[in-house]
Design a protein around this motif. Structure first.
Motif, PDB file in Angstrom:
ATOM      1  N   ASN A 234       0.825  -1.310  -0.112  1.00 42.97           N
ATOM      2  CA  ASN A 234       0.078   0.117   0.027  1.00 42.97           C
ATOM      3  C   ASN A 234       0.966   1.250  -0.067  1.00 42.97           C
ATOM      4  O   ASN A 234       1.961   1.184   0.376  1.00 42.97           O
ATOM      5  N   VAL A 235       0.492   2.330  -0.539  1.00 35.65           N
ATOM      6  CA  VAL A 235       0.815   3.550  -0.152  1.00 35.65           C
ATOM      7  C   VAL A 235       0.648   4.307   1.041  1.00 35.65           C
ATOM      8  O   VAL A 235      -0.510   4.090   1.258  1.00 35.65           O
ATOM      9  N   ILE A 236       1.482   4.770   1.586  1.00 35.78           N
ATOM     10  CA  ILE A 236       1.423   5.291   2.930  1.00 35.78           C
ATOM     11  C   ILE A 236       0.919   6.920   2.979  1.00 35.78           C
ATOM     12  O   ILE A 236       1.889   7.495   2.278  1.00 35.78           O
TER      13      ILE A 236
ATOM     14  N   GLY B 224      -3.098  13.602   4.730  1.00 39.95           N
ATOM     15  CA  GLY B 224      -3.351  13.932   3.324  1.00 39.95           C
ATOM     16  C   GLY B 224      -2.272  13.843   2.170  1.00 39.95           C
ATOM     17  O   GLY B 224      -2.352  14.413   1.285  1.00 39.95           O
ATOM     18  N   ARG B 225      -1.205  13.271   2.794  1.00 43.71           N
ATOM     19  CA  ARG B 225       0.155  13.298   1.861  1.00 43.71           C
ATOM     20  C   ARG B 225       0.843  11.967   1.733  1.00 43.71           C
ATOM     21  O   ARG B 225       0.958  11.101   2.678  1.00 43.71           O
ATOM     22  N   ALA B 226       1.070  11.830   0.456  1.00 42.42           N
ATOM     23  CA  ALA B 226       1.741  10.162   0.362  1.00 42.42           C
ATOM     24  C   ALA B 226       3.213  10.563   0.595  1.00 42.42           C
ATOM     25  O   ALA B 226       3.828  11.365   0.394  1.00 42.42           O
ATOM     26  N   VAL B 227       3.584   9.669   1.650  1.00 38.52           N
ATOM     27  CA  VAL B 227       5.024   9.716   2.120  1.00 38.52           C
ATOM     28  C   VAL B 227       5.878   8.627   2.039  1.00 38.52           C
ATOM     29  O   VAL B 227       7.020   8.327   2.635  1.00 38.52           O
ATOM     30  N   GLY B 228       5.393   7.720   1.321  1.00 44.17           N
ATOM     31  CA  GLY B 228       6.148   6.385   0.952  1.00 44.17           C
ATOM     32  C   GLY B 228       5.161   5.059   0.584  1.00 44.17           C
ATOM     33  O   GLY B 228       3.936   5.252   0.629  1.00 44.17           O
ATOM     34  N   VAL B 229       5.734   3.982   0.614  1.00 46.63           N
ATOM     35  CA  VAL B 229       5.113   2.643   0.554  1.00 46.63           C
ATOM     36  C   VAL B 229       5.588   1.838   1.613  1.00 46.63           C
ATOM     37  O   VAL B 229       6.594   1.825   2.140  1.00 46.63           O
ATOM     38  N   LYS B 230       4.635   0.885   1.633  1.00 48.51           N
ATOM     39  CA  LYS B 230       4.766  -0.308   2.378  1.00 48.51           C
ATOM     40  C   LYS B 230       5.004  -1.305   1.667  1.00 48.51           C
ATOM     41  O   LYS B 230       3.990  -1.724   0.919  1.00 48.51           O
ATOM     42  N   LEU B 231       6.147  -2.279   1.633  1.00 54.57           N
ATOM     43  CA  LEU B 231       6.076  -3.563   0.788  1.00 54.57           C
ATOM     44  C   LEU B 231       5.304  -4.519   1.445  1.00 54.57           C
ATOM     45  O   LEU B 231       5.027  -4.608   2.594  1.00 54.57           O
ATOM     46  N   GLU B 232       5.140  -5.761   0.447  1.00 54.20           N
ATOM     47  CA  GLU B 232       4.420  -6.754   1.126  1.00 54.20           C
ATOM     48  C   GLU B 232       5.286  -7.630   1.995  1.00 54.20           C
ATOM     49  O   GLU B 232       4.801  -8.459   2.918  1.00 54.20           O
ATOM     50  N   ASN B 233       6.618  -7.441   2.149  1.00 46.57           N
ATOM     51  CA  ASN B 233       7.428  -8.182   3.100  1.00 46.57           C
ATOM     52  C   ASN B 233       7.560  -7.250   4.446  1.00 46.57           C
ATOM     53  O   ASN B 233       8.257  -7.708   5.297  1.00 46.57           O
ATOM     54  N   GLY B 234       6.907  -6.105   4.625  1.00 46.88           N
ATOM     55  CA  GLY B 234       6.968  -5.441   5.516  1.00 46.88           C
ATOM     56  C   GLY B 234       7.739  -4.333   5.481  1.00 46.88           C
ATOM     57  O   GLY B 234       7.657  -3.209   6.439  1.00 46.88           O
ATOM     58  N   GLU B 235       8.639  -4.198   4.658  1.00 49.52           N
ATOM     59  CA  GLU B 235       9.678  -2.956   4.544  1.00 49.52           C
ATOM     60  C   GLU B 235       8.757  -1.643   4.096  1.00 49.52           C
ATOM     61  O   GLU B 235       8.193  -1.764   3.241  1.00 49.52           O
ATOM     62  N   VAL B 236       9.175  -0.560   4.971  1.00 46.45           N
ATOM     63  CA  VAL B 236       8.695   0.792   4.747  1.00 46.45           C
ATOM     64  C   VAL B 236       9.575   1.578   4.054  1.00 46.45           C
ATOM     65  O   VAL B 236      10.810   1.675   4.319  1.00 46.45           O
ATOM     66  N   ILE B 237       9.282   2.022   2.855  1.00 47.52           N
ATOM     67  CA  ILE B 237      10.258   3.068   2.321  1.00 47.52           C
ATOM     68  C   ILE B 237       9.488   4.514   2.258  1.00 47.52           C
ATOM     69  O   ILE B 237       8.556   4.728   1.583  1.00 47.52           O
ATOM     70  N   ARG B 238      10.326   5.388   2.770  1.00 49.01           N
ATOM     71  CA  ARG B 238       9.798   6.591   2.906  1.00 49.01           C
ATOM     72  C   ARG B 238      10.325   7.532   1.881  1.00 49.01           C
ATOM     73  O   ARG B 238      11.059   7.264   1.279  1.00 49.01           O
ATOM     74  N   ALA B 239       9.470   8.463   1.143  1.00 46.01           N
ATOM     75  CA  ALA B 239       9.891   9.260   0.014  1.00 46.01           C
ATOM     76  C   ALA B 239       8.842  10.597   0.373  1.00 46.01           C
ATOM     77  O   ALA B 239       7.944  10.674   1.027  1.00 46.01           O
ATOM     78  N   ARG B 240       9.649  11.593  -0.315  1.00 46.98           N
ATOM     79  CA  ARG B 240       8.897  12.876  -0.482  1.00 46.98           C
ATOM     80  C   ARG B 240       7.833  12.917  -1.285  1.00 46.98           C
ATOM     81  O   ARG B 240       6.705  13.725  -1.238  1.00 46.98           O
ATOM     82  N   ALA B 241       7.901  12.121  -2.438  1.00 45.95           N
ATOM     83  CA  ALA B 241       6.687  11.894  -3.376  1.00 45.95           C
ATOM     84  C   ALA B 241       6.889  10.425  -3.826  1.00 45.95           C
ATOM     85  O   ALA B 241       7.683   9.570  -3.917  1.00 45.95           O
TER      86      ALA B 241
END
Length: 536
Positions: A272-274, A278-295
């Protein structure tokens, strides 16, 4: 898992995702691309599907790849080589010798070819080519432009004025032509030039590619035009083959992106997109890893992005409802076959390979055949006489098959995205393939016995493997309500989605499907502008 941070996180390493990443990295942004599969390329990949035989397993031909994208990414210097077809297309019209039609790249020769069926239609060819060339030039001028948003601000007003000025620059006849192409059916438009049912069907084929529609359906004239604005090696209207298959294109794109500093991670499906405040700040992978991003940029079907990967709570109910109703499903069934010998067509027998073996071989002999195929599919799930485009790329590229053997792509139209009566493609896939083989064998009697192995992709398989919702190769129907300023929804044609910091960079954005690189290019412009304007 450990959190990581990047400026832009791109979901999907298909060609548009890689193009977008390369432009962003060139602009100085840090970029990470995550891909669900274990290889990059999305639907533009080359895979071994039978021992010793490999092929482009989904996307299968080159024409629409934008020349500016090729130049900006220096793809030829990074391993890409594209060879041109000998002729454009070949239509077996019957089973008796001489019952065929060829479309070449030489207008004088085409007039001779068409005159065998209809001297009147042959005389109409120059006017038709002039009309298509004029309209295609208009489309080419808009492909790398971000469409104006309906109800947008000053920037959108300016873009709308620029679009209007391009239309105004056309003479009245040209304006009427563009209006016709955007609104009429392919068959209706073509009947303004031609009368022979096979000639109308030959050109109407491009109007139903990826459309799951009758050639008499309104809007299919635009789909015809969509397939006419390409070029190969600087030559307009040409079609070609990437040596090594379509994966050679995305392989070159990956090399360029990584040279520019992009990090590409495969076998990394996104859960899913985190969204925070009201702002997209990254994604969560199916393996549980969270990747933060500005966009975050989605190189996936917008229906998948905005109804599956983004939570319902992050979207206005009306917008989400509209996305749930976003129309997908191109009626496509893809086969790859390993062949012990070339198919020999009874209408044009040859000793070995002829020029028609190095073209698009289209089984769809009349416009009414195209129409009946769609009607059949609507009622029964697929046509008993489907439309088949066969390419035999091993006639141009000996890296794909053992010596004296061949691979063929079968791009088949009019297979319902959802079968009637709740039937599953998992149960009907083989039966549909048998229908396709029977159809080809009718025109090339040695085809069935020459098959050594097959790879089958039903609409459901295309969705599972490549993320093509409903098997839709275009990432959404190319219709007036889903193109240009209304793609994917009115108010969001500028690649900026309703969630701040979330962008769309795939074929669900203007100008739509095909291996063009244009959506990735255009999305990168929007993202770079927002970073430079401190709007992210």
């Amino acid at each position: 898992m450990t959190n990581t941070t990047t400026d832009v996180l791109i979901i999907g390493a298909g060609h548009n995702g890689l193009v977008c990443a390369a432009y962003l990295a060139e602009a100085g942004l840090s970029v990470r691309v995550v891909e669900r599969r274990d290889i990059v390329g999305g639907a533009a990949v080359t895979e071994e599907f039978y021992p010793g035989f490999k092929n482009s397993t989904a996307s299968y031909t080159v024409s629409l790849l934008n020349p500016k994208v090729i130049a900006d990414l220096d793809l030829y210097a990074n391993g890409l080589k594209v060879v041109e077809r000998d002729i454009s297309n070949f239509w077996p019209l019957g089973t008796k010798e001489g019952e065929y039609l060829k479309l070449t790249f030489d207008q004088a020769r085409n007039r001779e070819e068409f005159a065998r069926l209809s001297p009147k239609d042959a005389d109409a060819l120059p006017a038709y080519y002039d009309a298509i060339d004029e309209a295609a030039d208009v489309l080419r001028s808009m492909v790398l432009e971000i469409p104006p948003n309906l109800g947008g601000g000053l920037a959108d007003i300016w873009r709308a004025l620029q679009t209007g000025m391009k239309m105004r620059a056309l003479k009245t006849k040209g304006q009427k032509l563009v209006l016709d192409l955007f609104t009429k059916s392919a068959a209706e438009f073509l009947k303004g030039y031609f009368e022979h049912p096979s000639i109308i069907g030959a050109f109407a084929f491009d109007g139903i590619v990826g459309a799951y529609a009758s050639p008499y359906a309104a809007g299919t004239a635009y789909v015809l035009l969509h397939h006419a604005f390409g070029e190969v090696n600087g030559k307009k209207g040409r079609w070609g083959h990437a040596i090594g298959g379509m994966g050679a294109i995305t392989g070159a794109m990956r090399r360029v992106a990584e040279k520019r500093g992009v990090e590409v991670t495969t076998s990394a499906p996104v859960a899913n997109v985190i969204v925070e405040n009201g702002r997209a700040v990254g994604v969560k992978l199916e393996n549980g890893e969270v990747i933060r991003a500005r966009a975050v940029a989605g190189n996936v079907n917008p229906k998948l992005l905005l109804t599956k990967l983004v939570g319902a709570e992050a979207l206005e109910p009306d917008f989400r409802k509209r996305m749930e109703n976003y129309v997908c499903g191109s009626g496509t069934f893809r086969m790859n076959v390993a062949l012990s010998e070339l198919p020999q067509f009874s209408c044009l027998p040859t000793d070995g390979a002829g020029e028609h073996h190095r073209s698009g071989i289209v089984i769809g002999p009349t416009v009414d055949y195209l129409d009946r195929a769609w009607l059949d599919a609507k009622i029964n799930g697929w046509s008993k006489e489907p439309i088949v485009e066969m390419l035999i790329p091993s006639t141009m590229d000996d890296s794909l098959a053992p010596a004296d053997q061949h691979v063929a792509s079968l791009f088949c139209q009019q297979f319902a995205p959802e079968l009637p009566d709740g039937a599953s493609w998992d149960d009907k896939r083989d039966a549909a393939a048998e229908t396709i083989i029977d159809t080809v064998t009718k025109y090339a009697p040695n085809f069935r016995k020459s098959i050594l192995g097959m790879q089958l992709h039903s609409p459901l398989d295309l969705e599972r493997k490549f993320g093509l919702v409903g098997g839709d190769i275009m990432h959404g129907r190319l219709s007036l309500d889903q193109m240009f300023s209304t793609r994917p929804q009115p108010g969001y044609a500028d690649h900026r989605m309703p969630v701040k910091g979330l962008y769309l960079c795939g074929s669900g954005a203007h100008p739509g499907g095909g291996v063009t690189g244009a959506p990735g290019h255009n999305a990168a412009k929007a993202i770079i502008s927002d970073f430079r304007g401190h709007r992210v």
